[in-house]
Write a protein that holds these residues in place. Structure first.
Motif, PDB file in Angstrom:
ATOM      1  N   ARG A 247     -11.421   7.426   7.626  1.00 41.21           N
ATOM      2  CA  ARG A 247     -10.130   8.892   7.187  1.00 41.21           C
ATOM      3  C   ARG A 247     -11.268   9.978   8.183  1.00 41.21           C
TER       4      ARG A 247
ATOM      5  N   ASP B 207      -2.530   4.960   9.975  1.00 45.18           N
ATOM      6  CA  ASP B 207      -1.699   4.998   9.154  1.00 45.18           C
ATOM      7  C   ASP B 207      -1.660   6.443   7.770  1.00 45.18           C
ATOM      8  N   SER B 208      -0.213   6.087   7.219  1.00 44.62           N
ATOM      9  CA  SER B 208      -0.418   7.798   6.468  1.00 44.62           C
ATOM     10  C   SER B 208      -1.213   8.204   5.551  1.00 44.62           C
ATOM     11  N   SER B 209      -2.166   7.110   5.337  1.00 46.12           N
ATOM     12  CA  SER B 209      -3.570   8.187   4.823  1.00 46.12           C
ATOM     13  C   SER B 209      -4.641   8.736   5.242  1.00 46.12           C
ATOM     14  N   GLY B 210      -4.179   8.711   7.023  1.00 46.93           N
ATOM     15  CA  GLY B 210      -5.821   9.229   7.491  1.00 46.93           C
ATOM     16  C   GLY B 210      -6.546   8.443   8.340  1.00 46.93           C
ATOM     17  N   PHE B 211      -6.091   6.756   8.029  1.00 52.76           N
ATOM     18  CA  PHE B 211      -7.053   5.521   8.515  1.00 52.76           C
ATOM     19  C   PHE B 211      -6.694   5.457   9.788  1.00 52.76           C
TER      20      PHE B 211
ATOM     21  N   ARG C 264       0.934  -1.253   0.237  1.00 53.32           N
ATOM     22  CA  ARG C 264      -0.529  -0.136  -0.075  1.00 53.32           C
ATOM     23  C   ARG C 264       0.704   1.297   0.307  1.00 53.32           C
ATOM     24  N   ARG C 265       2.164   0.711   0.577  1.00 50.91           N
ATOM     25  CA  ARG C 265       3.371   2.516   0.630  1.00 50.91           C
ATOM     26  C   ARG C 265       2.035   3.077   1.200  1.00 50.91           C
ATOM     27  N   ARG C 266       2.498   1.821   2.233  1.00 49.57           N
ATOM     28  CA  ARG C 266       2.059   3.949   3.355  1.00 49.57           C
ATOM     29  C   ARG C 266       2.931   2.806   4.990  1.00 49.57           C
TER      30      ARG C 266
END
Length: 182
Positions: free
Chosen positions: A170, A145-149, A128-130
């Motif tokens: 999110r 995680d770095s996506s905001g989840f 997922r590259r995060r």
């Protein structure tokens, strides 16, 4: 809010049958998963190698997979670990496979408070590259995680099997915040 039920049955020769079910309390959808795997343990190259098959009702298909994990103790007491995990999932119905992997650093703190242990985990999900992080105590788990989840889960029996409740979403999602009770 999501209610989760899971149970693992492990034989003496490391054959595992895992049953999971989820009920979404907002929309009433139900999801289930059946997993059968063989754990092959080794200290030579990998810490563990799993071979198995799973069925998920949400996708209505069988997947086969091969997964490996290597743990390296970074402290003499074994409480600080560096882990590398990789897996390959194959979906015969789609004639498609998917590689997954992660690297993570884990720190366990026993008796953080009286009768309470703590586990801190940070890592990078290669697929997922995060970046991701987890804080877990006996029953509560917080994931982000770095996506905001973000997600919070409570395990009613504290052992990883049994009944759990989870909520999350999110950043900036009103529905997710309402779902999580904030």
């Amino acid at each position: 809010l999501e209610l989760q039920v899971r149970e693992n049955f492990v034989s003496d020769d490391n054959l595992v049958l895992s049953l999971k079910g989820r009920l979404n309390s907002v929309d009433g959808t139900v999801d289930s998963e059946i997993l059968m795997k063989k754990k092959l343990l080794s200290d030579q190259v990998l810490t563990r190698l799993d071979v198995g098959a799973m069925y998920r009702s949400r996708e209505d298909e069988i997947q086969y997979y091969l997964a490996g994990k290597k743990k390296v103790e970074l402290s003499d007491d074994g409480l600080t670990l560096l882990e590398a995990k990789g897996a390959y999932h194959f979906r015969p119905a789609r004639h498609k496979g998917e590689a997954r992997g992660a690297v993570q650093l884990t720190q366990k703190v026993f008796n953080f408070t009286e009768d309470q242990d703590l586990k801190l985990k940070v890592g990078y999900d290669l697929g997922r590259r995060r970046l991701f992080a987890q804080v877990r105590e006996n029953n509560w788990t917080f994931n982000t995680d770095s996506s905001g989840f973000w997600g919070v889960a409570y395990d009613f029996d504290g052992g990883g099997d049994g009944l759990a409740a989870a909520g999350g979403g999110r950043r900036g999602s009103v529905a997710a915040e309402a779902e999580a009770g904030t």
